[in-house]
Motif scaffolding. Sequence first.
Motif, short mmCIF file in Angstrom:
data_model
loop_
_atom_site.label_atom_id
_atom_site.label_comp_id
_atom_site.label_asym_id
_atom_site.label_seq_id
_atom_site.Cartn_x
_atom_site.Cartn_y
_atom_site.Cartn_z
N ILE A 4 -58.37 -21.96 -22.30
CA ILE A 4 -57.18 -22.73 -21.94
C ILE A 4 -56.95 -23.80 -22.99
O ILE A 4 -57.89 -24.37 -23.55
N VAL A 5 -55.68 -24.04 -23.29
CA VAL A 5 -55.27 -25.07 -24.25
C VAL A 5 -54.47 -26.10 -23.47
O VAL A 5 -53.54 -25.76 -22.74
N LEU A 6 -54.83 -27.36 -23.64
CA LEU A 6 -54.15 -28.47 -22.98
C LEU A 6 -53.46 -29.31 -24.04
O LEU A 6 -54.11 -29.84 -24.95
N THR A 7 -52.13 -29.40 -23.95
CA THR A 7 -51.33 -30.03 -25.00
C THR A 7 -50.49 -31.15 -24.44
O THR A 7 -49.83 -30.98 -23.40
N SER A 8 -50.51 -32.30 -25.13
CA SER A 8 -49.69 -33.46 -24.76
C SER A 8 -48.91 -33.95 -25.96
O SER A 8 -49.37 -33.84 -27.10
N PRO A 9 -47.73 -34.55 -25.73
CA PRO A 9 -46.94 -35.10 -26.84
C PRO A 9 -47.52 -36.43 -27.32
O PRO A 9 -48.13 -37.17 -26.55
N LEU A 10 -47.30 -36.72 -28.61
CA LEU A 10 -47.74 -37.99 -29.18
C LEU A 10 -46.58 -38.93 -29.48
O LEU A 10 -46.79 -40.09 -29.83
N THR A 11 -45.36 -38.42 -29.34
CA THR A 11 -44.18 -39.22 -29.63
C THR A 11 -43.18 -39.06 -28.49
O THR A 11 -43.28 -38.15 -27.67
N LYS A 12 -42.19 -39.95 -28.46
CA LYS A 12 -41.17 -39.84 -27.41
C LYS A 12 -40.19 -38.72 -27.71
O LYS A 12 -40.03 -38.30 -28.86
N GLY A 13 -39.52 -38.27 -26.68
CA GLY A 13 -38.52 -37.22 -26.86
C GLY A 13 -39.16 -35.89 -27.19
O GLY A 13 -40.38 -35.73 -27.17
N GLY A 14 -38.33 -34.91 -27.49
CA GLY A 14 -38.84 -33.62 -27.92
C GLY A 14 -39.12 -32.67 -26.77
O GLY A 14 -39.12 -33.04 -25.59
N PRO A 15 -39.37 -31.40 -27.10
CA PRO A 15 -39.48 -30.35 -26.08
C PRO A 15 -40.69 -30.48 -25.16
O PRO A 15 -40.62 -30.08 -24.00
N ILE A 64 -42.54 -31.56 -19.58
CA ILE A 64 -43.36 -32.29 -18.61
C ILE A 64 -42.48 -33.06 -17.62
O ILE A 64 -42.75 -33.10 -16.41
N ASP A 65 -41.39 -33.66 -18.13
CA ASP A 65 -40.50 -34.40 -17.25
C ASP A 65 -39.87 -33.48 -16.21
O ASP A 65 -39.75 -33.83 -15.02
N LYS A 66 -39.50 -32.28 -16.63
CA LYS A 66 -38.83 -31.34 -15.73
C LYS A 66 -39.82 -30.67 -14.78
O LYS A 66 -39.56 -30.55 -13.58
N HIS A 67 -40.96 -30.23 -15.31
CA HIS A 67 -41.86 -29.36 -14.54
C HIS A 67 -43.13 -30.04 -14.07
O HIS A 67 -43.84 -29.49 -13.22
N GLY A 68 -43.48 -31.21 -14.62
CA GLY A 68 -44.82 -31.74 -14.41
C GLY A 68 -45.80 -30.95 -15.26
O GLY A 68 -45.42 -30.18 -16.15
N ASP A 69 -47.10 -31.14 -15.02
CA ASP A 69 -48.10 -30.34 -15.73
C ASP A 69 -47.94 -28.89 -15.34
O ASP A 69 -47.88 -28.56 -14.15
N GLY A 70 -47.86 -28.01 -16.33
CA GLY A 70 -47.66 -26.60 -16.01
C GLY A 70 -47.91 -25.71 -17.20
O GLY A 70 -48.08 -26.18 -18.34
N ILE A 71 -47.95 -24.41 -16.96
CA ILE A 71 -48.25 -23.43 -18.00
C ILE A 71 -46.99 -23.12 -18.79
O ILE A 71 -45.98 -22.66 -18.24
N LYS A 72 -47.05 -23.36 -20.08
CA LYS A 72 -45.93 -23.09 -20.98
C LYS A 72 -46.08 -21.75 -21.69
O LYS A 72 -45.12 -20.99 -21.79
N ASN A 73 -47.29 -21.45 -22.18
CA ASN A 73 -47.49 -20.26 -23.00
C ASN A 73 -48.63 -19.40 -22.45
O ASN A 73 -49.73 -19.90 -22.21
N VAL A 74 -48.34 -18.13 -22.25
CA VAL A 74 -49.36 -17.14 -21.92
C VAL A 74 -49.52 -16.27 -23.16
O VAL A 74 -48.65 -15.47 -23.48
N GLU A 102 -51.79 -21.81 -22.35
CA GLU A 102 -51.54 -23.19 -22.77
C GLU A 102 -50.74 -23.95 -21.72
O GLU A 102 -49.68 -23.50 -21.31
N LEU A 103 -51.27 -25.09 -21.31
CA LEU A 103 -50.59 -25.97 -20.38
C LEU A 103 -50.04 -27.17 -21.12
O LEU A 103 -50.73 -27.76 -21.98
N TYR A 104 -48.79 -27.54 -20.83
CA TYR A 104 -48.25 -28.82 -21.27
C TYR A 104 -48.58 -29.84 -20.17
O TYR A 104 -48.22 -29.64 -19.00
#
Length: 381
Positions: free
Chosen positions: A78-89, A94-104, A32-34
């Motif tokens: 592969i799972v591609l996940t994006s937030p729908l609201t502001k804030g949150g993990p 994404i702000d810290k890492h850019g697009d990247g793999i969160k879950n294996v 899974e990529l955020y």
Amino acid sequence: METTYDNSSLKLKKEFPEAEDFLPLNGTDYVELYVANAKQAAHFYQAAFGFQPLAYSGLETGVKDRSSYVLVQDKIRIVLTSPLTKGGPINEHIDKHGDGIKNVALWVDDAAKSYEETTKRGAESTFAPKTIEDENGKAVLSAIRTYGETNHIFVERSAYDGPFLPGYTTWNPEYKPASVGLKYIDHMVGNVGWNEMNKWVEFYAKVMGFAQLISFDDKDISTDYTALMSKVMTNGNGRIKFPINEPAEGKKKSQIEEYIDFYNGAGVQHVALATDNIIETVTQMTERGVEFLRVPDVYYADVLDRVGKIDEDLEPLKKLGILIDRDDEGYLLQIFTKPVGDRPTLFFEIIQRKGATSFGKGNFKALFEAIEREQESRGTL
């Protein structure tokens, strides 16, 4: 739709007896990529990499904080996940890492037992076992922390018969470009910080029962300017292989340091995707706009003297920039994409094994010099 998994319990041959293998693991379930825009990222991986639409979760399925698109190609999900609201993990990641793999995610027979066995050996919990269900059955998930902010999710799906997992609906858009022949995940490489490699090697040995398959030091993986060290960890049946890289001292900034600077910490550097016909796969990917690292043509002048006879004609390999290496078991063909995002972090490897079980040691110098040329163009060498 191609079959991606079999819900029956697997009894897989143990290839590496030194691995304790107390979980055990059946294979990679999904990665899974955020990402900042999952809908557009899904289009990219369909168009460029030949992935097929499988499942979707979002507002239409009652999920209010994120949308997720699931793509499949043979045994790769592969799972591609994006937030729908502001804030949150997810936004923070994404702000810290850019697009990247969160879950294996790792496919197991018993997610609760996998959680118990790893946490009692020192793994930090991400979440305890939980059962999720819908009209297609139920699945059990649990998760532990690994390097950086990466998680391993244990997935038990023997009682589930839906498109992906409970909470997802079938995703069946009109746009379905053809597969490019990718088969399964061969290995996934993690980059960690200075002097952290052995810590995570010990984690995979002690906490997950893996064995060390091979080790490379800065004499094996170095150029005139940069160096790194790597150890490869494998589970008992050999379906899960995790090389772990750390920087080594060099005259200039290594690719591992560049990754850590832009990713802001440890994370998955690249995913190696296997194919049975690398010439055809890379030809299609190139035509679809995927950019690959290139080595100078002089690499091919004596490569067959080094690796011996191969089945393929050398000219198409040279044209595409595909690298060749041999070990005691056979040979392999491999090539690496340039980073798939604007940050010089995540990239992919395409690999075809013709008996070889190694990772292309003979190509390291040529490959890393190619990476250094890219670093120099970015001003980060």
